[in-house]
Design a protein around this motif. Sequence first.
Motif, PDB file in Angstrom:
ATOM      1  N   PRO A 121      -6.820 -27.883   6.560  1.00 13.23           N
ATOM      2  CA  PRO A 121      -6.377 -26.922   6.025  1.00 13.23           C
ATOM      3  C   PRO A 121      -6.914 -25.619   6.213  1.00 13.23           C
ATOM      4  O   PRO A 121      -7.852 -25.655   7.161  1.00 13.23           O
ATOM      5  CB  PRO A 121      -6.523 -27.362   4.174  1.00 13.23           C
ATOM      6  CG  PRO A 121      -8.011 -27.543   4.074  1.00 13.23           C
ATOM      7  CD  PRO A 121      -8.167 -28.464   5.274  1.00 13.23           C
ATOM      8  N   THR A 122      -5.907 -24.462   6.337  1.00 13.90           N
ATOM      9  CA  THR A 122      -6.765 -23.403   6.904  1.00 13.90           C
ATOM     10  C   THR A 122      -6.530 -22.201   5.581  1.00 13.90           C
ATOM     11  O   THR A 122      -5.279 -22.136   4.928  1.00 13.90           O
ATOM     12  CB  THR A 122      -5.503 -22.586   7.767  1.00 13.90           C
ATOM     13  OG1 THR A 122      -4.221 -23.248   7.321  1.00 13.90           O
ATOM     14  CG2 THR A 122      -5.471 -23.547   9.317  1.00 13.90           C
ATOM     15  N   PHE A 123      -8.019 -21.102   5.766  1.00  8.39           N
ATOM     16  CA  PHE A 123      -7.242 -20.225   5.010  1.00  8.39           C
ATOM     17  C   PHE A 123      -7.640 -19.166   5.284  1.00  8.39           C
ATOM     18  O   PHE A 123      -8.408 -18.998   6.446  1.00  8.39           O
ATOM     19  CB  PHE A 123      -8.293 -20.608   3.534  1.00  8.39           C
ATOM     20  CG  PHE A 123      -7.928 -22.147   2.535  1.00  8.39           C
ATOM     21  CD1 PHE A 123      -7.005 -21.384   1.384  1.00  8.39           C
ATOM     22  CD2 PHE A 123      -8.468 -22.899   2.756  1.00  8.39           C
ATOM     23  CE1 PHE A 123      -6.952 -22.162   0.755  1.00  8.39           C
ATOM     24  CE2 PHE A 123      -8.408 -23.947   1.757  1.00  8.39           C
ATOM     25  CZ  PHE A 123      -7.363 -23.869   1.107  1.00  8.39           C
ATOM     26  N   THR A 124      -7.283 -17.438   5.322  1.00  9.86           N
ATOM     27  CA  THR A 124      -7.607 -16.954   6.025  1.00  9.86           C
ATOM     28  C   THR A 124      -8.579 -16.053   4.882  1.00  9.86           C
ATOM     29  O   THR A 124      -8.110 -15.883   3.830  1.00  9.86           O
ATOM     30  CB  THR A 124      -6.058 -15.710   6.091  1.00  9.86           C
ATOM     31  OG1 THR A 124      -5.680 -15.333   4.720  1.00  9.86           O
ATOM     32  CG2 THR A 124      -4.995 -16.437   7.304  1.00  9.86           C
ATOM     33  N   ILE A 125      -9.087 -15.637   5.764  1.00  8.98           N
ATOM     34  CA  ILE A 125     -10.411 -14.590   5.436  1.00  8.98           C
ATOM     35  C   ILE A 125     -10.008 -13.154   5.896  1.00  8.98           C
ATOM     36  O   ILE A 125     -10.104 -13.459   7.061  1.00  8.98           O
ATOM     37  CB  ILE A 125     -11.768 -14.998   5.193  1.00  8.98           C
ATOM     38  CG1 ILE A 125     -13.117 -15.433   4.224  1.00  8.98           C
ATOM     39  CG2 ILE A 125     -12.253 -15.684   6.371  1.00  8.98           C
ATOM     40  CD1 ILE A 125     -14.170 -15.433   4.199  1.00  8.98           C
ATOM     41  N   SER A 126     -10.832 -12.572   4.820  1.00 12.24           N
ATOM     42  CA  SER A 126     -10.900 -10.754   5.501  1.00 12.24           C
ATOM     43  C   SER A 126     -11.776  -9.833   4.875  1.00 12.24           C
ATOM     44  O   SER A 126     -12.586 -10.213   4.095  1.00 12.24           O
ATOM     45  CB  SER A 126      -9.443 -10.285   5.251  1.00 12.24           C
ATOM     46  OG  SER A 126      -9.139  -9.586   4.212  1.00 12.24           O
ATOM     47  N   SER A 129     -11.388 -10.255   0.704  1.00 13.96           N
ATOM     48  CA  SER A 129     -11.439 -11.885   0.414  1.00 13.96           C
ATOM     49  C   SER A 129     -12.384 -11.400  -0.969  1.00 13.96           C
ATOM     50  O   SER A 129     -13.381 -10.771  -0.653  1.00 13.96           O
ATOM     51  CB  SER A 129     -11.608 -12.505   0.840  1.00 13.96           C
ATOM     52  OG  SER A 129     -10.648 -12.967   2.173  1.00 13.96           O
ATOM     53  N   ASN A 130     -12.080 -12.275  -2.001  1.00 14.12           N
ATOM     54  CA  ASN A 130     -13.061 -12.318  -3.025  1.00 14.12           C
ATOM     55  C   ASN A 130     -13.778 -13.165  -2.628  1.00 14.12           C
ATOM     56  O   ASN A 130     -13.774 -14.062  -1.800  1.00 14.12           O
ATOM     57  CB  ASN A 130     -12.358 -12.186  -4.151  1.00 14.12           C
ATOM     58  CG  ASN A 130     -10.841 -13.828  -4.593  1.00 14.12           C
ATOM     59  OD1 ASN A 130     -11.574 -14.450  -4.039  1.00 14.12           O
ATOM     60  ND2 ASN A 130     -10.258 -13.155  -5.396  1.00 14.12           N
ATOM     61  N   ALA A 131     -14.882 -13.451  -3.479  1.00 12.08           N
ATOM     62  CA  ALA A 131     -15.907 -14.294  -3.296  1.00 12.08           C
ATOM     63  C   ALA A 131     -15.481 -15.550  -3.515  1.00 12.08           C
ATOM     64  O   ALA A 131     -15.649 -16.788  -2.769  1.00 12.08           O
ATOM     65  CB  ALA A 131     -16.897 -14.458  -4.003  1.00 12.08           C
ATOM     66  N   LEU A 132     -14.535 -15.753  -4.334  1.00  8.94           N
ATOM     67  CA  LEU A 132     -13.732 -17.465  -4.415  1.00  8.94           C
ATOM     68  C   LEU A 132     -13.313 -17.779  -3.343  1.00  8.94           C
ATOM     69  O   LEU A 132     -12.782 -19.085  -2.451  1.00  8.94           O
ATOM     70  CB  LEU A 132     -12.494 -17.252  -5.469  1.00  8.94           C
ATOM     71  CG  LEU A 132     -12.167 -18.561  -5.878  1.00  8.94           C
ATOM     72  CD1 LEU A 132     -12.816 -19.756  -6.157  1.00  8.94           C
ATOM     73  CD2 LEU A 132     -10.974 -18.258  -6.803  1.00  8.94           C
ATOM     74  N   GLU A 133     -12.138 -16.331  -2.219  1.00 11.14           N
ATOM     75  CA  GLU A 133     -11.643 -17.300  -1.263  1.00 11.14           C
ATOM     76  C   GLU A 133     -12.722 -17.274   0.137  1.00 11.14           C
ATOM     77  O   GLU A 133     -11.631 -18.180   1.141  1.00 11.14           O
ATOM     78  CB  GLU A 133     -10.428 -16.087  -1.012  1.00 11.14           C
ATOM     79  CG  GLU A 133      -9.281 -15.671  -1.873  1.00 11.14           C
ATOM     80  CD  GLU A 133      -8.630 -14.183  -1.525  1.00 11.14           C
ATOM     81  OE1 GLU A 133      -9.329 -13.347  -1.329  1.00 11.14           O
ATOM     82  OE2 GLU A 133      -7.430 -14.562  -2.350  1.00 11.14           O
TER      83      GLU A 133
END
Length: 183
Positions: A121-126, A129-133
């Motif tokens: 699965p894909t999740f974006t991070i920047s 982004s918070n710690a959970l993300e």
Amino acid sequence: MPVVSVRIKAESVKLNWIGVPVPKNITVRQFYEDLIAGNIVSEVQLNYKDRLQPVKVEFLFNTTGSFNVVSMEYNMIEAIEAWGIRVQYYQTDSLMLPPSEMSINVFEQMMNNATNFNHLPTFTISEQSNALEKLRYDIVEWICENNGGWSKDTAITTGKEFVKDLAAMLWYTDKCDSEKLKI
């Protein structure tokens, strides 16, 4: 009149997937005998020696999957409806075994199947982004590094939900443990 895709494996002929019309009220055996005699399609004719050989038949719905061995006495139209439009006839004493009767290396099959489960699965991070993300992203990276994954469709649905739930569980468990230590 339905049409089937037929393949014949015999010493004198290797007919590879030809469309053939199927007459009504004919058995699988009668269809084969008429076919190899050139009565249904003139391009298909076996020599006398091959006509005497015992034959098996297999049916399949599509180009993938495993064939279903069917009785030669079964009604051809009913066999097509029940087991598929791809029909393979082969001589039972020929050296060339059909795919369903080849010896299977289970370990090799498992390894081939494993390569189909490498989608993530894909999740974006920047930077925002918070710690959970970030934890979700780290979990996906960990799964990738350990050769894990899902099938393509499952990665988008089940895989994504799994990573979200796992990240939430780890996040809240860690948060609860941190609060207990402060007390």
